[in-house]
Design an enzyme around this catalytic site. Structure first.
Site, PDB file in Angstrom:
ATOM      1  CB  CYS A   1      67.628  81.187  31.712  1.00  0.00           C
ATOM      2  SG  CYS A   1      68.071  79.635  32.530  1.00  0.00           S
TER       3      CYS A   1
ATOM      4  N   PRO B   1      62.626  71.006  27.263  1.00  0.00           N
ATOM      5  CG  PRO B   1      62.949  68.721  26.994  1.00  0.00           C
ATOM      6  CD  PRO B   1      63.344  69.864  27.868  1.00  0.00           C
TER       7      PRO B   1
ATOM      8  CG  LEU C   1      62.822  74.523  37.402  1.00  0.00           C
ATOM      9  CD1 LEU C   1      62.936  75.839  36.644  1.00  0.00           C
ATOM     10  CD2 LEU C   1      63.775  73.481  36.820  1.00  0.00           C
TER      11      LEU C   1
ATOM     12  CG  HIS D   1      67.224  80.167  27.357  1.00  0.00           C
ATOM     13  ND1 HIS D   1      68.562  79.937  27.519  1.00  0.00           N
ATOM     14  CD2 HIS D   1      66.602  79.558  28.405  1.00  0.00           C
ATOM     15  CE1 HIS D   1      68.751  79.223  28.621  1.00  0.00           C
ATOM     16  NE2 HIS D   1      67.586  78.972  29.169  1.00  0.00           N
ATOM     17  N   PRO D   2      67.145  77.753  25.091  1.00  0.00           N
ATOM     18  CG  PRO D   2      69.070  76.412  24.957  1.00  0.00           C
ATOM     19  CD  PRO D   2      68.590  77.841  24.836  1.00  0.00           C
TER      20      PRO D   2
END
Length: 362
Positions: free
Chosen positions: A140, A285, A245, A281-282
């Protein structure tokens, strides 16, 4: 000023789906009977994603039998999407592939040797002497890192033209036999897409512009955090790329990003009060909320990022470039104002790029 961003373009696959359609397909065909449906639906709702694009129709993913088949699709579709993004970005400023001196590519969702930019070169007609720099494994963070590397290259070639190409086909990495929380979260968050950035050095004729949609790149900074290798990344197995993750990523963002940004800006005689706009960067949330807290900003400051997450999901390295394109098109920065690009990724690491809108007092 040592680099000017001239053009940013995104490219998305034709298959666009509502989040509910993706949830239904993932539950009924890829992880049928192995995951609690209510849990899966909750993860997908919490991603704050309404629609995403996929490189294949949803029903075709169940037909991919192994990593080899998925990777064949990655190469074929990745070349097409990447080439489209690069050509569109060049056309937007009156340049052609033959004008390009450097091309940097980034991807983390497939393997290609020769790398994607070499295959795209043959498709669109880049010069035989074009300098190629493939970035693999940054995930990312690579969209911001790629802009930083263009800046590095053009400082040594101030009359040059450089292109960044990002291609990420995240849907091809989803594992049907992985019922981990990480895979379920990823199945609701990531989408497919590509993007390209065209930039020139300070002595190129196109660098002399006061167009607010052509920001200057002033500086960049990289940060690699110790003992964080298992926060984010891939485990590579016979089934392909299995996501890693860690749920504590937002905590790491809160712990480090604020001080990192303060130090970066201080080295250029600035404070966070001098920043007028952000290109983030998204990541999801919880990551965005942690970033807002670390930077001491309100949600509206990352409004373009939140909207990108809602409309197309997280495209790994391509996402922040879509956010940059949307920011330049929809929220022109005041002349002379400073902006910050920021992303985080495997390492665990972060990248920062300092931008300035042309014009105004210096």
């Amino acid at each position: 000023m040592s680099m000017r961003v001239l053009s940013v373009r995104g490219a998305l696959p034709e298959h666009r789906h509502r989040q509910e359609e993706i949830t239904e397909s993932f539950a009924s065909t890829l992880v049928e009977g192995t995951v609690d449906r209510g849990v899966l639906e909750r993860f997908h709702r919490n991603a704050c994603v309404e629609t995403r694009h996929t490189v294949l129709p949803l029903e075709e993913y169940a037909r991919l039998e192994d990593f080899g088949q998925s990777n064949d699709v990655f190469i074929r579709a990745g070349v097409e999407l990447g080439a489209r993004a690069v050509v569109d970005a060049l056309k937007g400023v009156g340049l052609t592939p033959a004008d390009v001196d450097y091309i940097v590519s980034c991807t983390v969702t497939g393997l290609a040797v020769p790398s994607l930019e070499a295959r795209v070169a043959a498709e669109i007609g880049l010069r035989p002497d074009v300098v190629r720099l493939p970035l693999v494994g940054l995930g990312c963070v690579a969209g911001v890192a790629g802009v930083a590397r263009l800046h590095d290259l053009l400082r040594g070639r101030p009359d040059g033209v450089a292109v960044l190409m990002s291609v990420e086909l995240c849907s091809l990495t989803l594992q049907r036999d992985d019922t981990s929380v990480a895979n379920l979260v990823a199945s609701g968050l990531f989408g497919d897409g590509a993007a390209a950035v065209v930039a020139v050095g300070s002595e190129h004729p196109l660098a002399r512009s006061d167009d607010p949609a052509r920001p200057e790149v002033l500086a960049s900074r990289s940060r690699l955090y110790p003992d964080s290798e298992r926060m984010m990344g891939w485990d590579v197995g016979s089934g392909g790329l299995k996501i890693v993750l860690d749920p504590s990523v937002p905590d790491l963002v809160r712990r480090h990003i604020g001080d990192d940004v303060r130090g970066f800006l201080a080295d250029h005689g600035l404070t966070r009060d001098d920043l007028g706009w952000y290109v983030a960067h998204p990541g999801g949330p919880k990551v965005l909320e942690a970033l807002q807290e670390a930077l001491g900003i309100e949600r509206d400051a990352l409004g373009v990022t939140w909207d990108s997450l809602r409309r197309i999901g997280n495209l790994s390295s391509a996402s922040v470039l879509h956010v940059l394109a949307d920011t330049l098109a929809e929220r022109p920065a005041p002349p002379g104002s400073y902006g910050l690009m920021v992303a985080m990724g495997p390492g665990f690491c972060s990248e920062f790029v300092l931008l300035r809108a042309p014009g105004g007092e210096r």
